[in-house]
Design a protein around this motif. Structure first.
Motif, PDB file in Angstrom:
ATOM      1  N   LEU A 178       1.079  -1.111  -0.178  1.00  9.72           N
ATOM      2  CA  LEU A 178       0.133  -0.051  -0.153  1.00  9.72           C
ATOM      3  C   LEU A 178       0.905   1.375   0.116  1.00  9.72           C
ATOM      4  CD1 LEU A 178      -2.633  -0.975   2.424  1.00  9.72           C
ATOM      5  CD2 LEU A 178      -2.721  -1.133   0.024  1.00  9.72           C
ATOM      6  N   LEU A 179       2.018   1.379   0.786  1.00  8.85           N
ATOM      7  CA  LEU A 179       3.035   2.457   0.614  1.00  8.85           C
ATOM      8  C   LEU A 179       3.560   2.490  -0.770  1.00  8.85           C
ATOM      9  CD1 LEU A 179       4.095   4.534   2.703  1.00  8.85           C
ATOM     10  CD2 LEU A 179       6.028   3.067   3.043  1.00  8.85           C
ATOM     11  N   ILE A 180       3.887   1.386  -1.537  1.00 11.77           N
ATOM     12  CA  ILE A 180       4.298   1.559  -2.677  1.00 11.77           C
ATOM     13  C   ILE A 180       3.507   2.141  -3.452  1.00 11.77           C
ATOM     14  CG2 ILE A 180       5.136   0.082  -4.822  1.00 11.77           C
ATOM     15  CD1 ILE A 180       6.276  -1.727  -2.882  1.00 11.77           C
ATOM     16  N   ALA A 181       2.236   1.749  -3.433  1.00  7.48           N
ATOM     17  CA  ALA A 181       1.086   2.288  -4.172  1.00  7.48           C
ATOM     18  C   ALA A 181       1.117   3.814  -4.072  1.00  7.48           C
ATOM     19  CB  ALA A 181      -0.267   1.605  -3.999  1.00  7.48           C
ATOM     20  N   ALA A 182       1.132   4.173  -2.865  1.00  5.32           N
ATOM     21  CA  ALA A 182       1.170   5.622  -2.502  1.00  5.32           C
ATOM     22  C   ALA A 182       2.112   6.596  -2.952  1.00  5.32           C
ATOM     23  CB  ALA A 182       0.863   5.646  -1.077  1.00  5.32           C
ATOM     24  N   LEU A 183       3.207   6.062  -2.729  1.00  2.00           N
ATOM     25  CA  LEU A 183       4.639   6.550  -3.049  1.00  2.00           C
ATOM     26  C   LEU A 183       5.084   6.569  -4.808  1.00  2.00           C
ATOM     27  CD1 LEU A 183       6.859   5.697  -0.163  1.00  2.00           C
ATOM     28  CD2 LEU A 183       5.592   7.917  -0.502  1.00  2.00           C
ATOM     29  N   LYS A 184       4.719   5.452  -5.321  1.00  2.00           N
ATOM     30  CA  LYS A 184       5.217   5.261  -6.672  1.00  2.00           C
ATOM     31  C   LYS A 184       4.338   5.255  -7.584  1.00  2.00           C
ATOM     32  CE  LYS A 184       9.499   4.946  -5.203  1.00  2.00           C
ATOM     33  NZ  LYS A 184      10.599   5.822  -5.776  1.00  2.00           N
ATOM     34  N   SER A 185       3.012   5.297  -7.454  1.00  2.00           N
ATOM     35  CA  SER A 185       1.988   5.476  -8.537  1.00  2.00           C
ATOM     36  C   SER A 185       0.993   6.609  -8.390  1.00  2.00           C
ATOM     37  CB  SER A 185       1.246   3.911  -8.553  1.00  2.00           C
ATOM     38  OG  SER A 185       0.189   4.257  -7.666  1.00  2.00           O
ATOM     39  N   THR A 186       0.216   6.583  -9.493  1.00  2.00           N
ATOM     40  CA  THR A 186      -0.843   7.708  -9.133  1.00  2.00           C
ATOM     41  C   THR A 186      -2.516   6.936  -9.247  1.00  2.00           C
ATOM     42  OG1 THR A 186      -0.903   8.021 -11.742  1.00  2.00           O
ATOM     43  CG2 THR A 186       0.404   9.342 -10.294  1.00  2.00           C
ATOM     44  N   ALA A 187      -2.169   5.697  -9.071  1.00  2.77           N
ATOM     45  CA  ALA A 187      -3.239   5.009  -8.718  1.00  2.77           C
ATOM     46  C   ALA A 187      -4.213   4.640  -7.473  1.00  2.77           C
ATOM     47  CB  ALA A 187      -3.239   3.661  -9.476  1.00  2.77           C
ATOM     48  N   ASP A 188      -3.827   5.812  -6.688  1.00  2.38           N
ATOM     49  CA  ASP A 188      -4.293   5.613  -5.298  1.00  2.38           C
ATOM     50  C   ASP A 188      -5.692   5.532  -5.278  1.00  2.38           C
ATOM     51  OD1 ASP A 188      -1.527   6.982  -4.238  1.00  2.38           O
ATOM     52  OD2 ASP A 188      -2.306   8.336  -6.027  1.00  2.38           O
ATOM     53  N   LEU A 238      11.677   5.822  -0.711  1.00  6.15           N
ATOM     54  CA  LEU A 238      11.452   7.356  -0.420  1.00  6.15           C
ATOM     55  C   LEU A 238      11.991   8.413  -1.499  1.00  6.15           C
ATOM     56  CD1 LEU A 238      12.225   7.434   3.313  1.00  6.15           C
ATOM     57  CD2 LEU A 238       9.931   7.596   2.330  1.00  6.15           C
ATOM     58  N   GLY A 239      13.263   7.880  -1.965  1.00  5.89           N
ATOM     59  CA  GLY A 239      13.816   8.533  -3.068  1.00  5.89           C
ATOM     60  C   GLY A 239      14.085  10.007  -2.398  1.00  5.89           C
ATOM     61  N   ARG A 240      14.062  10.954  -3.518  1.00  5.39           N
ATOM     62  CA  ARG A 240      14.618  12.233  -3.526  1.00  5.39           C
ATOM     63  C   ARG A 240      13.438  13.080  -2.724  1.00  5.39           C
ATOM     64  NH1 ARG A 240      14.027  17.001  -6.198  1.00  5.39           N
ATOM     65  NH2 ARG A 240      13.090  15.804  -8.102  1.00  5.39           N
ATOM     66  N   ASP A 241      11.939  12.824  -2.949  1.00  3.46           N
ATOM     67  CA  ASP A 241      10.929  13.516  -2.493  1.00  3.46           C
ATOM     68  C   ASP A 241       9.826  12.770  -2.441  1.00  3.46           C
ATOM     69  OD1 ASP A 241       8.993  15.470  -1.876  1.00  3.46           O
ATOM     70  OD2 ASP A 241       9.674  16.948  -3.384  1.00  3.46           O
ATOM     71  N   SER A 242       9.379  12.684  -1.500  1.00  2.00           N
ATOM     72  CA  SER A 242       8.042  11.511  -1.183  1.00  2.00           C
ATOM     73  C   SER A 242       6.759  12.286  -0.871  1.00  2.00           C
ATOM     74  CB  SER A 242       8.376  10.524  -0.175  1.00  2.00           C
ATOM     75  OG  SER A 242       8.600  11.075   1.039  1.00  2.00           O
ATOM     76  N   ASN A 243       6.800  13.611  -0.981  1.00  2.00           N
ATOM     77  CA  ASN A 243       5.819  14.650  -0.461  1.00  2.00           C
ATOM     78  C   ASN A 243       4.741  14.461  -1.479  1.00  2.00           C
ATOM     79  OD1 ASN A 243       7.020  15.305   2.158  1.00  2.00           O
ATOM     80  ND2 ASN A 243       7.870  16.935   0.952  1.00  2.00           N
ATOM     81  N   VAL A 244       3.358  14.801  -1.042  1.00  2.00           N
ATOM     82  CA  VAL A 244       2.281  14.691  -1.998  1.00  2.00           C
ATOM     83  C   VAL A 244       2.045  16.481  -1.963  1.00  2.00           C
ATOM     84  CG1 VAL A 244      -0.130  14.645  -2.073  1.00  2.00           C
ATOM     85  CG2 VAL A 244       1.087  12.779  -0.930  1.00  2.00           C
ATOM     86  N   HIS A 245       1.996  16.739  -3.324  1.00  2.00           N
ATOM     87  CA  HIS A 245       1.832  18.127  -3.723  1.00  2.00           C
ATOM     88  C   HIS A 245       0.365  18.386  -4.178  1.00  2.00           C
ATOM     89  CE1 HIS A 245       6.407  18.922  -3.725  1.00  2.00           C
ATOM     90  NE2 HIS A 245       6.189  17.592  -3.916  1.00  2.00           N
TER      91      HIS A 245
END
Length: 229
Positions: free
Chosen positions: A90-100, A214-221
């Motif tokens: 679920l964290l991968i889906a949140a951080l690495k996709s736009t299919a939330d 996490l990468g460089r930036d994990s924030n939701v904009h």
């Protein structure tokens, strides 16, 4: 400073979860993780040739999965580690996709289906079906940024809850009738030994997941409507 700037939302959510951990606010989320635990047992049974007879969760954050057939080793192991993997997913889906939104609705649909097929007692059915309906509605009506945050909260809660639960059930209270004790009776070793193995595996999974995700930036904009790269 760059790390704090790029990941302040994940850090804030983690801090908030810890701050509220012993409060009633966290109880529904903890029960969701328990549900993931029991669903993992059930999935392992089906994947190894068995079937699910009943799944349940309780207000006291307990639960069980009654299964028939399948591999006892994989079914017992799947509870803690499976719920952790689902949380990481679920964290991968949140951080690495736009299919939330799609993921949120998919999880909700699974909860509703599980409630209809396998829940026999009132609380388990009501909680699972109700939570499923909330997730379905959230995915359908809310913007993907809010669904993203919701998936992060569930994923992070699982990643915090699972190691604590392993330690509490298999090491601190090794006399409990836990998954580790059942495995020790069926395969060999001791409750504490399996607890330590699972605790080490969970630690590695969490470390690798966070390091790679996490990468460089994990924030939701919220202003741009897109995730940062």
């Amino acid at each position: 400073m760059a790390f704090l700037k790029g990941h302040w939302q994940v850090l804030a959510l983690t801090t908030l979860i810890f701050a509220l951990w012993q409060t009633p606010v966290m109880v529904p989320l903890k029960i969701v993780v328990v549900l993931l635990h029991e669903l993992s047992h059930g999935a392992a049974a089906i994947l190894t040739g068995g079937t699910i007879e009943q799944i349940s969760v309780s207000p006291q954050q307990g639960g069980f999965a009654r299964t028939r057939g399948g591999s006892g080793f994989f079914i017992s192991t799947a509870g803690y580690l499976g719920s952790l993997v689902l949380g990481v997913g679920l964290l991968i889906a949140a951080l690495k996709s736009t299919a939330d939104r799609v993921v949120m609705m998919a999880v909700g649909a699974i909860f509703v289906l599980v409630a209809a097929l396998y829940m026999r007692d009132l609380f388990a059915f009501g909680f699972t079906a109700g939570m499923g309906a909330v997730l379905l509605a959230s995915g359908f009506f809310l913007p993907h940024q809010f669904c993203d945050l919701g998936l992060r909260v569930i994923g992070l809660t699982s990643m915090i809850y699972v190691p604590y639960d392993i330690f509490d059930d298999t090491i601190r209270r090794a006399s409990l009738r836990s998954d580790a004790r059942i495995l020790a009776e069926e395969v060999g070793g001791s409750t504490i030994l399996w607890g330590v193995i699972w605790l080490l595996i969970s630690g590695v999974v969490i470390f690798v997941a966070l390091r790679s995700l996490l990468g460089r930036d994990s924030n939701v904009h919220f202003t741009s409507g897109t995730k940062a790269p």
